[in-house]
Scaffold this motif. Structure first.
Motif, PDB file in Angstrom:
ATOM      1  N   GLN A  72       0.831  -1.199   0.000  1.00 59.54           N
ATOM      2  CA  GLN A  72       0.000   0.000   0.000  1.00 59.54           C
ATOM      3  C   GLN A  72       0.867   1.251   0.000  1.00 59.54           C
ATOM      4  O   GLN A  72       0.586   2.206  -0.721  1.00 59.54           O
ATOM      5  N   VAL A  73       1.923   1.247   0.786  1.00 53.84           N
ATOM      6  CA  VAL A  73       2.838   2.392   0.833  1.00 53.84           C
ATOM      7  C   VAL A  73       3.492   2.596  -0.524  1.00 53.84           C
ATOM      8  O   VAL A  73       3.576   3.719  -1.024  1.00 53.84           O
ATOM      9  N   VAL A  74       3.943   1.513  -1.147  1.00 48.67           N
ATOM     10  CA  VAL A  74       4.563   1.612  -2.468  1.00 48.67           C
ATOM     11  C   VAL A  74       3.563   2.196  -3.465  1.00 48.67           C
ATOM     12  O   VAL A  74       3.913   3.080  -4.257  1.00 48.67           O
ATOM     13  N   ASN A  75       2.318   1.745  -3.418  1.00 50.87           N
ATOM     14  CA  ASN A  75       1.292   2.280  -4.321  1.00 50.87           C
ATOM     15  C   ASN A  75       1.059   3.768  -4.095  1.00 50.87           C
ATOM     16  O   ASN A  75       0.953   4.541  -5.054  1.00 50.87           O
ATOM     17  N   ILE A  76       0.979   4.196  -2.846  1.00 48.11           N
ATOM     18  CA  ILE A  76       0.750   5.614  -2.535  1.00 48.11           C
ATOM     19  C   ILE A  76       1.900   6.464  -3.078  1.00 48.11           C
ATOM     20  O   ILE A  76       1.688   7.481  -3.739  1.00 48.11           O
ATOM     21  N   VAL A  77       3.139   6.038  -2.817  1.00 52.52           N
ATOM     22  CA  VAL A  77       4.308   6.792  -3.252  1.00 52.52           C
ATOM     23  C   VAL A  77       4.403   6.822  -4.778  1.00 52.52           C
ATOM     24  O   VAL A  77       4.664   7.870  -5.373  1.00 52.52           O
ATOM     25  N   LEU A  78       4.142   5.688  -5.423  1.00 51.80           N
ATOM     26  CA  LEU A  78       4.188   5.642  -6.884  1.00 51.80           C
ATOM     27  C   LEU A  78       3.103   6.510  -7.509  1.00 51.80           C
ATOM     28  O   LEU A  78       3.352   7.197  -8.509  1.00 51.80           O
ATOM     29  N   GLU A  79       1.899   6.490  -6.958  1.00 54.86           N
ATOM     30  CA  GLU A  79       0.816   7.326  -7.485  1.00 54.86           C
ATOM     31  C   GLU A  79       1.202   8.799  -7.451  1.00 54.86           C
ATOM     32  O   GLU A  79       1.018   9.522  -8.434  1.00 54.86           O
ATOM     33  N   GLU A  80       1.733   9.242  -6.317  1.00 56.30           N
ATOM     34  CA  GLU A  80       2.133  10.644  -6.194  1.00 56.30           C
ATOM     35  C   GLU A  80       3.288  10.964  -7.137  1.00 56.30           C
ATOM     36  O   GLU A  80       3.310  12.005  -7.772  1.00 56.30           O
ATOM     37  N   GLY A  81       4.253  10.054  -7.243  1.00 57.62           N
ATOM     38  CA  GLY A  81       5.393  10.265  -8.132  1.00 57.62           C
ATOM     39  C   GLY A  81       4.981  10.325  -9.587  1.00 57.62           C
ATOM     40  O   GLY A  81       5.482  11.153 -10.355  1.00 57.62           O
ATOM     41  N   VAL A  82       4.057   9.485  -9.996  1.00 60.21           N
ATOM     42  CA  VAL A  82       3.581   9.485 -11.376  1.00 60.21           C
ATOM     43  C   VAL A  82       2.831  10.783 -11.680  1.00 60.21           C
ATOM     44  O   VAL A  82       3.000  11.371 -12.746  1.00 60.21           O
ATOM     45  N   LYS A  83       2.031  11.257 -10.731  1.00 64.01           N
ATOM     46  CA  LYS A  83       1.313  12.529 -10.929  1.00 64.01           C
ATOM     47  C   LYS A  83       2.307  13.674 -11.143  1.00 64.01           C
ATOM     48  O   LYS A  83       2.144  14.488 -12.053  1.00 64.01           O
ATOM     49  N   VAL A  84       3.330  13.728 -10.320  1.00 64.37           N
ATOM     50  CA  VAL A  84       4.341  14.786 -10.438  1.00 64.37           C
ATOM     51  C   VAL A  84       5.068  14.669 -11.767  1.00 64.37           C
ATOM     52  O   VAL A  84       5.277  15.662 -12.470  1.00 64.37           O
ATOM     53  N   LYS A  85       5.460  13.476 -12.128  1.00 68.28           N
ATOM     54  CA  LYS A  85       6.199  13.261 -13.381  1.00 68.28           C
ATOM     55  C   LYS A  85       5.354  13.654 -14.585  1.00 68.28           C
ATOM     56  O   LYS A  85       5.850  14.268 -15.524  1.00 68.28           O
ATOM     57  N   LYS A  86       4.060  13.322 -14.572  1.00 68.29           N
ATOM     58  CA  LYS A  86       3.183  13.692 -15.673  1.00 68.29           C
ATOM     59  C   LYS A  86       3.094  15.210 -15.814  1.00 68.29           C
ATOM     60  O   LYS A  86       3.129  15.728 -16.925  1.00 68.29           O
ATOM     61  N   THR A  87       2.958  15.917 -14.696  1.00 65.04           N
ATOM     62  CA  THR A  87       2.858  17.380 -14.780  1.00 65.04           C
ATOM     63  C   THR A  87       4.162  17.976 -15.284  1.00 65.04           C
ATOM     64  O   THR A  87       4.137  18.931 -16.062  1.00 65.04           O
ATOM     65  N   ILE A  88       5.281  17.425 -14.883  1.00 65.25           N
ATOM     66  CA  ILE A  88       6.578  17.928 -15.356  1.00 65.25           C
ATOM     67  C   ILE A  88       6.716  17.692 -16.854  1.00 65.25           C
ATOM     68  O   ILE A  88       7.134  18.585 -17.595  1.00 65.25           O
ATOM     69  N   LEU A  89       6.347  16.515 -17.320  1.00 61.94           N
ATOM     70  CA  LEU A  89       6.467  16.197 -18.748  1.00 61.94           C
ATOM     71  C   LEU A  89       5.491  17.018 -19.581  1.00 61.94           C
ATOM     72  O   LEU A  89       5.802  17.374 -20.722  1.00 61.94           O
ATOM     73  N   ASN A  90       4.325  17.328 -19.038  1.00 60.36           N
ATOM     74  CA  ASN A  90       3.357  18.150 -19.766  1.00 60.36           C
ATOM     75  C   ASN A  90       3.797  19.604 -19.871  1.00 60.36           C
ATOM     76  O   ASN A  90       3.407  20.298 -20.798  1.00 60.36           O
ATOM     77  N   ASP A  91       4.598  20.056 -18.910  1.00 66.20           N
ATOM     78  CA  ASP A  91       5.075  21.438 -18.907  1.00 66.20           C
ATOM     79  C   ASP A  91       6.238  21.646 -19.880  1.00 66.20           C
ATOM     80  O   ASP A  91       6.559  22.783 -20.214  1.00 66.20           O
ATOM     81  N   ILE A  92       6.876  20.586 -20.310  1.00 68.79           N
ATOM     82  CA  ILE A  92       8.041  20.704 -21.189  1.00 68.79           C
ATOM     83  C   ILE A  92       7.611  20.979 -22.618  1.00 68.79           C
ATOM     84  O   ILE A  92       6.694  20.561 -23.137  1.00 68.79           O
TER      85      ILE A  92
END
Length: 92
Positions: A72-92
């Motif tokens: 569950q912890v891994v899922n929570i951390v990955l979900e947040e990390g993927v959200k951040v990565k998507k926003t960074i890639l969309n801003d480029i």
């Protein structure tokens, strides 16, 4: 009143959760119990990453009255990390 998820004392009279994060984590916990949305995989983590995730798990367990699995912890951390990565890639 205490937050339904983390157990912190809150002053709001009609609130169930102390923040949007607690509401999100609690919702994730309810979805986790369903298990129909999950796939079993095997991964290898380095020791530092494993320690960091265990520390997060420990904090979550201390702040709640529920059991929290390592997955569950891994899922929570990955979900947040993927959200951040998507926003960074969309801003480029």
């Amino acid at each position: 009143m205490k937050c339904k998820y983390c157990g912190k004392n809150i002053t709001a009279k009609n609130a169930i959760f102390c923040s949007k994060n607690c509401h999100t984590y609690y919702s994730t916990e309810l979805e986790r119990k369903d298990m129909s949305n999950y796939t079993r995989v095997t991964i290898t983590l380095d020791k530092d990453m494993s320690k960091s995730l265990r520390a997060i798990q420990s904090k979550l367990i201390q702040n709640t009255n529920e059991s929290i699995s390592f997955s569950q912890v891994v899922n929570i951390v990955l979900e947040e990390g993927v959200k951040v990565k998507k926003t960074i890639l969309n801003d480029i």
